[in-house]
Enzyme design. Structure first.
Site, PDB file in Angstrom:
ATOM      1  N   CYS A 184      21.253 -11.119  38.910  1.00 36.59           N
ATOM      2  CA  CYS A 184      21.217 -10.822  40.343  1.00 36.59           C
ATOM      3  C   CYS A 184      21.598  -9.370  40.598  1.00 36.59           C
ATOM      4  CB  CYS A 184      22.164 -11.769  41.074  1.00 36.59           C
ATOM      5  SG  CYS A 184      22.318 -11.418  42.829  1.00 36.59           S
TER       6      CYS A 184
ATOM      7  N   CYS B 134      23.943  -8.784  43.592  1.00 37.43           N
ATOM      8  CA  CYS B 134      25.328  -9.245  43.375  1.00 37.43           C
ATOM      9  C   CYS B 134      26.094  -8.270  42.485  1.00 37.43           C
ATOM     10  CB  CYS B 134      25.355 -10.615  42.690  1.00 37.43           C
ATOM     11  SG  CYS B 134      24.225 -11.817  43.352  1.00 37.43           S
ATOM     12  N   ASP B 135      25.456  -7.770  41.430  1.00 39.89           N
ATOM     13  CA  ASP B 135      26.180  -7.042  40.385  1.00 39.89           C
ATOM     14  C   ASP B 135      25.792  -5.566  40.247  1.00 39.89           C
ATOM     15  OD1 ASP B 135      27.452  -9.439  39.715  1.00 39.89           O
ATOM     16  OD2 ASP B 135      25.802 -10.041  38.419  1.00 39.89           O
TER      17      ASP B 135
END
Ligand code: NAP
Length: 311
Positions: free
Chosen positions: A137, A140-141
């Site tokens: 993701c 997300c990261d």
């Protein structure tokens, strides 16, 4: 008499399919529960910018769309239940199902809209380094890789939009694909091809993720020459498609050879009272707009089914 744990329909999954089904079912006067795990919105929440959902000409961030779906579901009076469903069983009462999670929940009908999860490469080093440089993701990261070098694996729209997103953060992005033709939308391919920070490596697969405590590189195999090379990277974003979240229902409904739920055009599964909608379904296009359409159809089918039950 109904109890607070008893519903006309329980919808499992809070993505576009489940959210739309709950909006339509609640507006039809049914008592609706939506059981979802994690953040509302499903896999949509991890999308950076959604540019192809009608009505959002400037795009909408995945997290924002997920939150808008949650508010909409709440506004129509569906009950939001944030827990993981462990199993579903027929409970012996006429046409009733029991959902086992933190609580026991009961419903006359169930809509399965658990969606899909990220497919893994299944190469040495990948699973050991998840959260230590291996990610599924970008939104997300991605922030962990400011001014670092990352690789994105895949040739679909997810890989291309992730590469584009990461190019705003990382100093260098490699996009690695096993062929020299792409499934990604042309508009994304054109933008990525013109992005000076993104370098395409084609006809190549990752055969190993290297690193002890964190990702240090990947081993690439060129499929034309058979030659293996090592590419130093700090992060690996795997975007090679999805697997359906159907483990829980594999003994309840018919699945296709890839594990997706078979339905008819009314979203009925092989099991009476169980319906399916969205990406979890065999033949799904994998788009937000089609998942939402499935949800509306499933809700209408459930409404008719419950009326026929007459209980
Ligand atoms: P996808 O379209 O199925 O693409 C998966 C890619 O991964 C393919 O290029 C495939 O290669 C490659 N792949 C699969 N297994 C692999 C392996 N073991 N090793 C290396 N490569 C592998 O999946 P997606 O990109 O996640 O997209 C899913 C759906 O969501 C699509 O319908 C897409 O249009 C939609 N989506 C749209 C957007 C958008 O911005 N419009 C963004 C994200 C997703 P091959 O091509 O060789 O099979």
């Amino acid at each position: 008499m109904t109890t607070t744990n008893e519903f006309d329909v329980l919808i499992i999954g809070g993505g576009p399919a489940g959210a739309t089904a709950s909006i339509y079912a609640a507006r039809n006067g049914l008592r609706v529960g939506v059981v979802y795990d994690g953040v509302f919105g499903g896999i949509v929440s991890s999308a950076s910018l959604i540019e192809n959902y009608p009505g959002f000409p400037d795009g909408v961030e995945g997290l924002e769309l997920g939150e808008r779906l949650r508010r909409h579901v709440e506004n129509v009076g569906a009950v939001l239940i944030n827990e993981r469903v462990e199993s579903i069983e027929e409970n012996g009462r006429n046409g009733m199902f029991t959902l086992h999670g933190l609580d026991m929940l009961y419903a006359k009908a169930i809509i399965l809209s658990m969606g899909v999860n990220y497919k893994h490469l299944n190469v040495p080093g990948e699973s050991q380094l998840i959260g230590r440089g291996v990610s599924y993701c970008a939104t997300c990261d991605g922030a962990f890789f400011r001014n670092r070098t990352v690789a994105v694996i895949g040739g679909g729209s997810s890989a291309f939009s992730s590469a584009e997103y990461l190019a705003n953060i990382a100093s260098k992005v490699y996009l690695i694909h096993r062929r020299n033709a792409f499934r990604a939308e042309k508009v994304l391919v054109d933008r990525v091809s013109q992005n000076g920070k993104i370098q395409l490596i084609l006809n190549s697969v990752v055969s190993e993720v290297l690193g002890e405590k964190k990702v240090e590189g990947i081993v690439l195999k060129n499929l034309e020459s058979g030659k293996e090379t090592t590419l130093p990277v700090d992060g690996v974003f795997v975007q090679v498609g999805h697997v359906p979240n159907t483990q829980m229902v594999k003994d309840l409904v018919d699945l296709d050879e890839n594990g997706y739920i078979k339905t008819d055009e009314e979203m009925k599964t092989s099991k009476k009272g169980l319906f399916a909608a969205g990406d979890i379904r065999h033949g799904a296009l994998g788009q937000i707009v089609t998942a939402a359409a499935d949800g509306a159809i499933a809700a209408q089918s459930v409404f008719e089914y419950i009326n026929e039950l007459g209980t």
